[in-house]
Design a protein around this motif. Structure first.
Motif, PDB file in Angstrom:
ATOM      1  N   VAL A 560       0.847  -1.187   0.000  1.00 34.12           N
ATOM      2  CA  VAL A 560       0.000   0.000   0.000  1.00 34.12           C
ATOM      3  C   VAL A 560       0.883   1.238   0.000  1.00 34.12           C
ATOM      4  N   ASN A 561       0.611   2.187  -0.899  1.00 37.27           N
ATOM      5  CA  ASN A 561       1.343   3.447  -0.886  1.00 37.27           C
ATOM      6  C   ASN A 561       0.911   4.307   0.295  1.00 37.27           C
ATOM      7  N   SER A 562       1.810   5.193   0.713  1.00 38.11           N
ATOM      8  CA  SER A 562       1.495   6.047   1.866  1.00 38.11           C
ATOM      9  C   SER A 562       0.482   7.130   1.534  1.00 38.11           C
ATOM     10  N   ASP A 563       0.215   7.369   0.236  1.00 38.51           N
ATOM     11  CA  ASP A 563      -0.778   8.374  -0.153  1.00 38.51           C
ATOM     12  C   ASP A 563      -2.096   7.733  -0.588  1.00 38.51           C
ATOM     13  N   VAL A 564      -2.359   6.521  -0.112  1.00 37.49           N
ATOM     14  CA  VAL A 564      -3.628   5.819  -0.366  1.00 37.49           C
ATOM     15  C   VAL A 564      -4.445   5.806   0.929  1.00 37.49           C
ATOM     16  N   VAL A 565      -5.698   6.273   0.850  1.00 39.67           N
ATOM     17  CA  VAL A 565      -6.582   6.354   2.010  1.00 39.67           C
ATOM     18  C   VAL A 565      -7.911   5.696   1.649  1.00 39.67           C
ATOM     19  N   PRO A 566      -8.419   4.759   2.472  1.00 41.28           N
ATOM     20  CA  PRO A 566      -9.682   4.083   2.149  1.00 41.28           C
ATOM     21  C   PRO A 566     -10.847   5.060   2.006  1.00 41.28           C
ATOM     22  N   ALA A 567     -11.719   4.782   1.031  1.00 42.40           N
ATOM     23  CA  ALA A 567     -12.940   5.574   0.859  1.00 42.40           C
ATOM     24  C   ALA A 567     -14.026   5.105   1.816  1.00 42.40           C
ATOM     25  N   ALA A 568     -13.946   3.854   2.258  1.00 42.93           N
ATOM     26  CA  ALA A 568     -14.941   3.299   3.184  1.00 42.93           C
ATOM     27  C   ALA A 568     -14.322   2.104   3.883  1.00 42.93           C
ATOM     28  N   ARG A 569     -14.985   1.637   4.942  1.00 40.56           N
ATOM     29  CA  ARG A 569     -14.496   0.467   5.665  1.00 40.56           C
ATOM     30  C   ARG A 569     -14.760  -0.805   4.851  1.00 40.56           C
ATOM     31  N   GLY A 570     -14.071  -1.865   5.245  1.00 40.93           N
ATOM     32  CA  GLY A 570     -14.334  -3.174   4.651  1.00 40.93           C
ATOM     33  C   GLY A 570     -13.702  -3.392   3.295  1.00 40.93           C
ATOM     34  N   TRP A 571     -12.770  -2.574   2.881  1.00 43.71           N
ATOM     35  CA  TRP A 571     -12.199  -2.665   1.532  1.00 43.71           C
ATOM     36  C   TRP A 571     -11.301  -3.885   1.337  1.00 43.71           C
ATOM     37  N   ARG A 677       6.167 -10.728 -14.073  1.00 45.66           N
ATOM     38  CA  ARG A 677       6.844 -11.935 -13.566  1.00 45.66           C
ATOM     39  C   ARG A 677       5.810 -12.927 -13.037  1.00 45.66           C
ATOM     40  N   LEU A 678       4.777 -12.419 -12.397  1.00 43.46           N
ATOM     41  CA  LEU A 678       3.724 -13.298 -11.899  1.00 43.46           C
ATOM     42  C   LEU A 678       3.016 -13.988 -13.065  1.00 43.46           C
ATOM     43  N   ARG A 679       2.736 -13.242 -14.137  1.00 38.87           N
ATOM     44  CA  ARG A 679       2.101 -13.861 -15.313  1.00 38.87           C
ATOM     45  C   ARG A 679       3.039 -14.867 -15.973  1.00 38.87           C
ATOM     46  N   ALA A 680       4.329 -14.564 -16.008  1.00 34.69           N
ATOM     47  CA  ALA A 680       5.282 -15.498 -16.601  1.00 34.69           C
ATOM     48  C   ALA A 680       5.339 -16.799 -15.820  1.00 34.69           C
ATOM     49  N   ALA A 681       4.982 -16.743 -14.525  1.00 32.91           N
ATOM     50  CA  ALA A 681       4.948 -17.943 -13.684  1.00 32.91           C
ATOM     51  C   ALA A 681       3.605 -18.663 -13.778  1.00 32.91           C
ATOM     52  N   GLY A 682       2.752 -18.220 -14.695  1.00 30.37           N
ATOM     53  CA  GLY A 682       1.448 -18.879 -14.890  1.00 30.37           C
ATOM     54  C   GLY A 682       0.330 -18.294 -14.064  1.00 30.37           C
ATOM     55  N   GLY A 683       0.514 -17.095 -13.508  1.00 31.56           N
ATOM     56  CA  GLY A 683      -0.486 -16.503 -12.634  1.00 31.56           C
ATOM     57  C   GLY A 683      -1.521 -15.675 -13.370  1.00 31.56           C
ATOM     58  N   GLU A 684      -2.488 -15.168 -12.588  1.00 23.79           N
ATOM     59  CA  GLU A 684      -3.573 -14.344 -13.119  1.00 23.79           C
ATOM     60  C   GLU A 684      -3.707 -13.106 -12.243  1.00 23.79           C
ATOM     61  N   ILE A 685      -4.233 -12.036 -12.837  1.00 29.97           N
ATOM     62  CA  ILE A 685      -4.369 -10.753 -12.149  1.00 29.97           C
ATOM     63  C   ILE A 685      -5.769 -10.215 -12.397  1.00 29.97           C
ATOM     64  N   ALA A 686      -6.365  -9.661 -11.350  1.00 31.96           N
ATOM     65  CA  ALA A 686      -7.752  -9.191 -11.472  1.00 31.96           C
ATOM     66  C   ALA A 686      -7.921  -7.835 -10.806  1.00 31.96           C
ATOM     67  N   TYR A 687      -8.939  -7.121 -11.300  1.00 31.73           N
ATOM     68  CA  TYR A 687      -9.363  -5.828 -10.752  1.00 31.73           C
ATOM     69  C   TYR A 687     -10.663  -6.049  -9.986  1.00 31.73           C
ATOM     70  N   MET A 688     -10.756  -5.483  -8.755  1.00 32.31           N
ATOM     71  CA  MET A 688     -11.932  -5.676  -7.905  1.00 32.31           C
ATOM     72  C   MET A 688     -12.484  -4.294  -7.513  1.00 32.31           C
ATOM     73  N   PRO A 689     -13.537  -3.799  -8.213  1.00 32.83           N
ATOM     74  CA  PRO A 689     -14.053  -2.452  -7.953  1.00 32.83           C
ATOM     75  C   PRO A 689     -14.794  -2.320  -6.633  1.00 32.83           C
ATOM     76  N   GLU A 690     -15.156  -3.443  -6.014  1.00 37.20           N
ATOM     77  CA  GLU A 690     -15.873  -3.375  -4.743  1.00 37.20           C
ATOM     78  C   GLU A 690     -15.020  -2.736  -3.644  1.00 37.20           C
ATOM     79  N   ALA A 691     -13.696  -2.813  -3.820  1.00 32.82           N
ATOM     80  CA  ALA A 691     -12.770  -2.144  -2.893  1.00 32.82           C
ATOM     81  C   ALA A 691     -12.419  -0.782  -3.483  1.00 32.82           C
ATOM     82  N   GLU A 692     -12.727   0.277  -2.743  1.00 29.19           N
ATOM     83  CA  GLU A 692     -12.478   1.629  -3.219  1.00 29.19           C
ATOM     84  C   GLU A 692     -11.594   2.390  -2.229  1.00 29.19           C
ATOM     85  N   LEU A 693     -10.582   3.047  -2.771  1.00 29.04           N
ATOM     86  CA  LEU A 693      -9.686   3.863  -1.951  1.00 29.04           C
ATOM     87  C   LEU A 693      -9.277   5.093  -2.760  1.00 29.04           C
TER      88      LEU A 693
END
Length: 744
Positions: A560-571, A677-693
């Motif tokens: 987490v970057n130091s300039d990231v602040v949650p928009a709501a709880r439960g993120w 590097r994670l994809r090269a190792a066979g991994g997957e990456i996803a975006y989750m809009p339910e978490a907002e900051l």
């Protein structure tokens, strides 16, 4: 053995025992028919066992072949020696034999007391004792060499101590009565009463030796350049001047000795080169020299010369030559060595508007469109990191002009930042980056990262979750404007208190007292325990993330970057849920949230790659600047990557990938590198809009002078593109819906 003329061959052989384990055999060869490279010697019990070495010593009576070897049955007084000489691929049956006679000393073995012959034998024995036979500590062998050297010693040939260098070395000045001294480091030999030594720190008429040699009575120096033995005079009772003091004197002999001493240190080991760096820093250097008068028909300066720590040097300067007077360039390294022609067409040229203005009205012509130059020579600098470089301009008239650079930065990090700031980003071309800036920066960055010290951990508070599900790892650098807001938002989120541990990593240790005071105060008010990891020095985002991950215990890491602040709880919960789904079966995965600007518009809805100017791949964010609830940004989906402003992945995947790559400078492109590097190792990456900051973008990095005012971003992009261009092209073919920056 029958010689070519048919005469019968006979010889006499003598033997001297140099110690309990080493013998010296002498074979008389008055006709000079024996070739040391082809002689084959054996005894009744078989051939002489290696290691051994032959050498011819010439005397007035002819020549004697010397053989030095370990003591063994064929080499003993009274033994029968057989000699043969190899032919062209065939060995002749030994036809000559003789009984070996004991001799009393090397002079008796040679059959002469001629000083030249005895000196040649001494050089042979001492060099093979230190080399082939590895018998430096053989006291008997050392006594033989020392006794012979003492017999050859001319009392007038003495080396006198003239200065001390550091805490352990003394500089001796050799007598100026032998052959011309080499400027390269010769291998002088020290003959002590009980031990032999090499004296590698030597150049010209200077020899640098540990002070303890002055306390060893009778130590004799055998010069490498052919002169006779030299006795070492003991230091005087009064303290010797320092090498720096010697360099400040004006007499030619003192200046020459000082230059020789620096050359000797430059050719020495790591400790010698560190001493050289320290001497140059303390003693200062000569003033930088430029040729800058507008009324002059040509001009130039060597603004910067930085050794890259791996044998190369980076140069930046400028040349003004409106009349074409400069015919060639020669680069000279520190300590007056390392002359190297530097072709004019090897220089990378770039614009210098300041020089264009300065010389606009010069009588012989202006500075031209691109007076600036930079060049990286990967094999010109040697390992030394200190000293001044100079550039000699050869003119068409046969005259010369000299440009002297100021001393370069001693610390690799400062030198790296100086290279990155050498060319204004708007004048930086891909060719200049690829052929000059990038290779020098890469070497200096490796040197800077190799100096990392161990971080310190400070625990603040207790009573957190016994088995946390996730660790929030937050690097801090200079900008603390959002720390109170971020910590308070974390502390008032019940789901974080139940599931997460909090780790702050301070990458600006000069702020330690203020940051620790602030965090202890925040903990006293809000009660959420945390760990503060204090880096030994500023090493950048990647190193901070890795240090924080090492201090954490949870199985999931949220960077987490130091300039990231949650928009709501439960993120955090939706991110963990999606990560669990993607990680089924142990597959590596990463998840990122929706990030917002302070006005509520989209800052990040997944990361994609876009070809920019020059064809390099740039990092971009889906629908950046679009409204918060832009419909496409409301759907969870696979994405090429996610930003390191908040990136969530499992610890085992993080460790398997080796953590965040520390090859990038300060912070940029490490997040996409991790995703690739994670994809090269066979991994997957996803975006989750339910978490907002909220992400108050790039608030810390712009405080970093080594980034904001340099070409660090361009360097990181160049490095990233060089490593990942084919993989990115294939990846983006799977995501054809990535919006264009122009459309956004």
């Amino acid at each position: 053995m029958a010689p070519a003329d048919g005469a019968t061959f006979s010889f006499q052989a003598g033997l001297v025992s140099l110690s309990d384990g080493i013998v010296l055999l002498g074979v008389e060869d008055p006709a000079g028919r024996l070739d040391p490279a082809r002689v084959v010697a054996s005894g009744e019990t078989g051939p002489i066992r290696p290691p051994f070495s032959w050498h011819r010593v010439r005397t007035r009576g002819g020549a004697v072949l010397l053989l030095i070897a370990h003591a063994q049955a064929p080499l003993a007084a009274g033994a029968v020696l057989r000699l043969a000489q190899d032919g062209d691929g065939e060995s002749t049956t030994p036809a000559a034999t003789a009984s070996i006679a004991a001799r009393d000393g090397i002079a008796a073995l040679l059959g002469t007391t001629e000083p030249a012959a005895l000196l040649a034998a001494l050089r042979f024995v001492s060099s093979k004792a230190l080399g082939t036979l590895r018998r430096a500590d053989d006291a008997g062998l050392a006594r033989h060499c020392h006794r012979l050297a003492a017999a050859l010693l001319d009392p007038a040939r003495a080396a006198r101590p003239v200065a001390r260098a550091g805490e352990e070395l003394v500089l001796w000045s050799l007598p100026d009565d032998g052959p011309p001294a080499r400027r390269t480091a010769p291998q002088h030999t020290l003959l002590g009463p009980a031990r032999l030594h090499r004296a590698p720190l030597a150049a010209g008429r200077a020899v640098l030796l540990p002070a303890r040699h002055a306390a060893t009575a009778g130590t004799i120096l055998l010069p490498a350049d052919g002169g006779g033995p030299v006795r070492l005079l003991p230091p005087p009772p009064a303290p010797l001047p320092s090498l720096t003091d010697l360099g400040r004197r004006t007499e030619p002999q003192a200046r020459a000795l000082h230059a020789d001493a620096l050359a000797a240190l430059a050719a020495g080991d790591d400790a010698a080169r560190r001493l050289l760096r320290d001497l140059r820093l303390v003693g200062g250097g000569e003033p930088a020299r430029a040729c800058a008068a507008p009324e002059h028909p040509f001009g130039g300066a060597l603004d910067m010369a930085v050794a890259d720590g791996e044998g190369g040097v980076f140069l930046r300067g400028w040349l003004r030559d409106p009349l074409g007077l400069v015919a060639g360039l020669t680069l000279r390294g520190p300590a007056g060595g390392g002359d190297r022609p530097l072709p004019l067409d090897a220089l990378h040229r770039f614009a210098r508007p300041d020089l264009t203005d300065t010389y606009a009205d010069a009588p012989h012509g202006g500075a031209g469109r691109e007076p600036g130059f930079a060049v990286h020579l990967p094999d010109a600098g040697g390992p030394c990191t200190g000293g001044q470089w100079s550039l000699r301009l050869r003119l068409t008239t046969g005259d010369t002009a000299h440009l002297v650079a100021p001393p370069g930065p001693a610390q690799p990090r400062a030198a790296r930042d100086a290279v990155l700031a050498a060319v204004a980003p708007k004048h930086l071309t891909q060719a200049l980056m690829r052929g000059c800036i990038a290779p020098a920066t890469g070497r200096l960055h490796r040197a800077a990262m190799a100096l990392r010290g161990a971080p310190e951990e400070v625990r603040i508070g207790g009573g957190g979750p016994a088995r946390p599900q996730a660790a929030l790892v937050v690097p801090l650098y200079r900008n603390l404007r959002f720390l109170r807001h971020q910590y308070a938002a974390f502390a008032r989120d019940p789901s974080l208190r139940e599931t997460a541990e909090l780790v702050y990593v301070l990458d600006s240790p000069e702020q330690r007292e203020d940051v620790e005071h602030m965090l202890r105060g925040l903990h006293a008010v809000c009660g959420m325990p945390l760990t503060l990891v204090v880096q030994a020095a500023n090493h950048g985002y990647a190193s901070a993330c890795n240090a924080g991950a090492a201090a954490a215990t949870a199985p999931v890491l949220a960077l987490v970057n130091s300039d990231v602040v949650p928009a709501a709880r439960g993120w955090l919960r939706p991110l963990l849920r999606e990560l669990d789904r993607l990680s089924t079966g142990g597959r590596p995965a990463a998840v990122g949230p929706k990030l917002l600007f302070d006005d509520g518009s989209l800052q990040h809805a997944g990361l994609f790659f876009e070809a920019g100017p020059g064809g390099e791949w740039y990092n971009n964010h889906y629908w950046k600047g679009y409204p918060r609830f832009h419909p496409p940004a409301q759907a969870a989906r696979p994405v090429p990557g996610v930003t390191g402003a908040l990136l969530c992945l499992r610890r085992d995947a993080f460790e398997a990938l080796g953590g965040v790559c520390t090859d990038y400078v300060v912070g940029d492109y490490e997040d996409s590198d991790l995703c690739l590097r994670l994809r090269a190792a066979g991994g997957e990456i996803a975006y989750m809009p339910e978490a907002e900051l909220y992400h108050f973008e790039r608030q810390s990095i712009r405080e970093h002078g080594g980034y904001a005012r340099t070409a660090a971003c361009a360097y990181n992009r160049h490095l990233h593109h060089a490593r990942w261009a084919p993989a990115i092209e294939a990846l983006m073919a799977r995501f054809p819906d990535a919006p264009s920056t122009l459309a956004a």
